[in-house]
Write an enzyme that holds these catalytic residues in place. Structure first.
Site, mmCIF file in Angstrom:
data_model
loop_
_atom_site.group_PDB
_atom_site.id
_atom_site.type_symbol
_atom_site.label_atom_id
_atom_site.label_comp_id
_atom_site.label_asym_id
_atom_site.label_seq_id
_atom_site.Cartn_x
_atom_site.Cartn_y
_atom_site.Cartn_z
ATOM 1 N N ALA A 83 109.265 17.560 5.263
ATOM 2 C CA ALA A 83 108.355 18.663 5.567
ATOM 3 C C ALA A 83 107.371 18.201 6.636
ATOM 4 O O ALA A 83 107.123 17.006 6.792
ATOM 5 C CB ALA A 83 107.603 19.070 4.307
ATOM 6 N N GLY B 157 111.932 16.523 2.531
ATOM 7 C CA GLY B 157 112.610 17.806 2.740
ATOM 8 C C GLY B 157 113.877 17.660 3.566
ATOM 9 O O GLY B 157 114.798 18.465 3.443
ATOM 10 N N GLU C 59 107.829 11.556 -0.906
ATOM 11 C CA GLU C 59 106.695 12.436 -1.214
ATOM 12 C C GLU C 59 105.646 11.745 -2.074
ATOM 13 O O GLU C 59 104.445 12.020 -1.961
ATOM 14 C CB GLU C 59 107.181 13.703 -1.931
ATOM 15 C CG GLU C 59 107.948 14.675 -1.040
ATOM 16 C CD GLU C 59 109.439 14.412 -0.992
ATOM 17 O OE1 GLU C 59 109.880 13.300 -1.373
ATOM 18 O OE2 GLU C 59 110.181 15.314 -0.563
ATOM 19 N N GLU D 6 116.408 16.716 1.107
ATOM 20 C CA GLU D 6 116.659 17.918 0.296
ATOM 21 C C GLU D 6 117.539 18.902 1.069
ATOM 22 O O GLU D 6 118.426 19.539 0.496
ATOM 23 C CB GLU D 6 115.326 18.558 -0.110
ATOM 24 C CG GLU D 6 114.557 17.667 -1.084
ATOM 25 C CD GLU D 6 113.150 18.173 -1.381
ATOM 26 O OE1 GLU D 6 112.372 18.316 -0.411
ATOM 27 O OE2 GLU D 6 112.846 18.431 -2.548
HETATM 28 N N1 CAA Z 1 105.660 15.649 9.533
HETATM 29 C C1 CAA Z 1 104.998 15.780 10.687
HETATM 30 N N2 CAA Z 1 105.097 14.916 11.700
HETATM 31 C C2 CAA Z 1 105.943 13.870 11.540
HETATM 32 C C3 CAA Z 1 106.665 13.665 10.349
HETATM 33 C C4 CAA Z 1 106.499 14.620 9.318
HETATM 34 N N3 CAA Z 1 107.186 14.535 8.159
HETATM 35 N N4 CAA Z 1 107.396 12.538 10.472
HETATM 36 C C5 CAA Z 1 107.124 12.045 11.692
HETATM 37 N N5 CAA Z 1 106.248 12.854 12.335
HETATM 38 C C6 CAA Z 1 105.678 12.676 13.685
HETATM 39 C C7 CAA Z 1 104.628 11.593 13.669
HETATM 40 O O1 CAA Z 1 103.394 12.117 13.259
HETATM 41 C C8 CAA Z 1 104.643 11.158 15.115
HETATM 42 O O2 CAA Z 1 103.916 12.099 15.854
HETATM 43 P P1 CAA Z 1 102.883 11.592 17.021
HETATM 44 O O3 CAA Z 1 103.798 10.976 18.037
HETATM 45 O O4 CAA Z 1 102.254 12.855 17.453
HETATM 46 O O5 CAA Z 1 101.978 10.618 16.365
HETATM 47 C C9 CAA Z 1 106.112 11.304 15.514
HETATM 48 O O6 CAA Z 1 106.686 12.196 14.554
HETATM 49 C C10 CAA Z 1 106.869 10.010 15.432
HETATM 50 O O7 CAA Z 1 106.675 9.457 14.131
HETATM 51 P P2 CAA Z 1 106.397 7.880 13.890
HETATM 52 O O8 CAA Z 1 105.587 7.343 15.006
HETATM 53 O O9 CAA Z 1 105.889 7.723 12.506
HETATM 54 O O10 CAA Z 1 107.912 7.340 14.029
HETATM 55 P P3 CAA Z 1 108.548 6.023 13.350
HETATM 56 O O11 CAA Z 1 109.905 5.927 13.959
HETATM 57 O O12 CAA Z 1 107.616 4.883 13.422
HETATM 58 O O13 CAA Z 1 108.697 6.408 11.785
HETATM 59 C C11 CAA Z 1 109.300 7.798 9.910
HETATM 60 C C12 CAA Z 1 109.563 7.427 11.369
HETATM 61 C C13 CAA Z 1 109.628 6.604 8.981
HETATM 62 C C14 CAA Z 1 110.195 8.975 9.597
HETATM 63 C C15 CAA Z 1 107.822 8.165 9.719
HETATM 64 O O14 CAA Z 1 107.460 9.086 10.720
HETATM 65 C C16 CAA Z 1 107.508 8.768 8.387
HETATM 66 O O15 CAA Z 1 107.337 8.077 7.406
HETATM 67 N N6 CAA Z 1 107.401 10.121 8.335
HETATM 68 C C17 CAA Z 1 107.028 10.841 7.115
HETATM 69 C C18 CAA Z 1 108.127 10.840 6.088
HETATM 70 C C19 CAA Z 1 107.670 11.580 4.846
HETATM 71 O O16 CAA Z 1 106.735 11.220 4.151
HETATM 72 N N7 CAA Z 1 108.382 12.691 4.512
HETATM 73 C C20 CAA Z 1 108.098 13.504 3.346
HETATM 74 C C21 CAA Z 1 107.330 14.707 3.773
HETATM 75 S S1 CAA Z 1 106.803 15.683 2.372
HETATM 76 C C22 CAA Z 1 108.104 16.667 1.988
HETATM 77 O O17 CAA Z 1 109.168 16.574 2.573
HETATM 78 C C23 CAA Z 1 107.858 17.713 0.896
HETATM 79 C C24 CAA Z 1 109.082 18.412 0.414
HETATM 80 O O18 CAA Z 1 109.779 17.972 -0.466
HETATM 81 C C25 CAA Z 1 109.420 19.756 0.958
#
Ligand code: CAA
Length: 261
Positions: free
Chosen positions: A69, A112, A135, A115
């Site tokens: 998400a 997500g 999450e 998912e």
């Molecule tokens: N939402 C919004 N923006 C995101 C994102 C997310 N889930 N994942 C990555 N981005 C954005 C980052 O903010 C970053 O943006 P900026 O360049 O503007 O700073 C860009 O994408 C690149 O991300 P990273 O610099 O973090 O890239 P990385 O290669 O170092 O890491 C990653 C990649 C491991 C996927 C890391 O971005 C990460 O951990 N993301 C979040 C993963 C997460 O927690 N997902 C669960 C979300 S909650 C959910 O999904 C609820 C549900 O069940 C519906």
């Protein structure tokens, strides 16, 4: 033009009867913001209605499937606003899609994103794929079916490890535990999904939809009821032209041509 008007996804017809949907928010690791989900829902609604489409491939391209998400959107919510959120209605369209769906997953497949991949009937993964439900690291839990579909896919202990610990698993382990069916080199992940999609799209669409429906009943009903349901779907197919075509083609030692009738 059915493929136009999208910003956060791309859609294309890659083979006879196969629609490919590519998540396309490279700047945000394909995070599923509301607009992306709305576009997915529109694409699946159109694909559902289009008799020419018999199988869908869902991919994020060769670097990342989806990082979950959109956390920047989630940040603005409280319990009241998230309860009223429109996103579950978009997820419902994907969940209710009755045609075969294959996910081709490279790179991160998280939250997500995982998912979403688990809404597919088959997951093909590149060796670089990483699956997780992180999450818990945000102080929340999976909210788009992750707690249920992951349990069914990998069993309780591995699902709990992932959901409670936010532990990611690599493609090889994901295949070992049954989350994905096949792993490939990253470069051939999509091609492998396309081969399977083409094979499925050459079958009777009535039979593939019945098969998907029957298999998914296992999640919904006790065994005895699901067996009756299977038997009824099985019987109904005997009145189709495709069944006659399939059986005659076998007896005439030729390839069948299925029309979905
Ligand atoms: N939402 C919004 N923006 C995101 C994102 C997310 N889930 N994942 C990555 N981005 C954005 C980052 O903010 C970053 O943006 P900026 O360049 O503007 O700073 C860009 O994408 C690149 O991300 P990273 O610099 O973090 O890239 P990385 O290669 O170092 O890491 C990653 C990649 C491991 C996927 C890391 O971005 C990460 O951990 N993301 C979040 C993963 C997460 O927690 N997902 C669960 C979300 S909650 C959910 O999904 C609820 C549900 O069940 C519906």
């Amino acid at each position: 033009d059915k493929s136009s008007g999208y910003r956060d996804i791309q859609i294309s017809y890659t083979a006879d009867h196969v629609l490919e949907i590519t998540l396309h928010r490279p700047e945000a690791r394909n995070a599923l913001n509301t607009n992306l989900l709305a576009e997915l829902s529109r694409a699946f609604t159109d694909a559902q209605a289009d008799p020419d489409i018999r199988c869908v491939i869902l991919t994020g391209g060769d670097k990342v499937f989806a990082a979950g998400a959109d956390i920047k959107e989630l940040a603005a919510h409280d319990a009241t606003t998230i309860r009223d959120d429109v996103r579950p209605t978009y997820w419902a369209v994907i969940r209710e899609f009755t045609k075969p769906m294959i996910a081709a997953v490279n790179g991160y497949c998280l939250g997500g994103g995982n998912e979403l991949a688990m809404h597919a009937d088959v997951i093909i993964a590149g060796e670089n794929a990483l699956f997780g439900q992180p999450e818990i690291n945000l102080g929340i839990i999976p909210g788009a079916g992750g707690t249920q579909r992951l349990l069914h896919a990998v069993g309780k202990s591995k699902a709990m490890e992932m959901v409670l610990g936010g532990t990611m698993i690599k493609a090889a382990e994901a295949r070992e535990v049954g989350l994905v069916s096949t792993i490939t080199p990253p470069e051939t992940c999509l091609e492998t999904a396309r081969e399977l999609a083409s094979r499925i799209a050459a079958k009777s669409p009535l039979a593939t939809m019945a098969a998907k429906k029957a298999v998914l009943q296992a999640y919904e009903r006790p065994m005895q009821e699901a067996l009756l349901f299977e038997r009824e779907l099985f019987a109904a197919l005997f009145d189709t032209e495709d069944m006659k075509e399939g059986v005659h083609a076998f007896m005439e030692k030729r390839q069948p041509t299925f029309k979905g009738l």
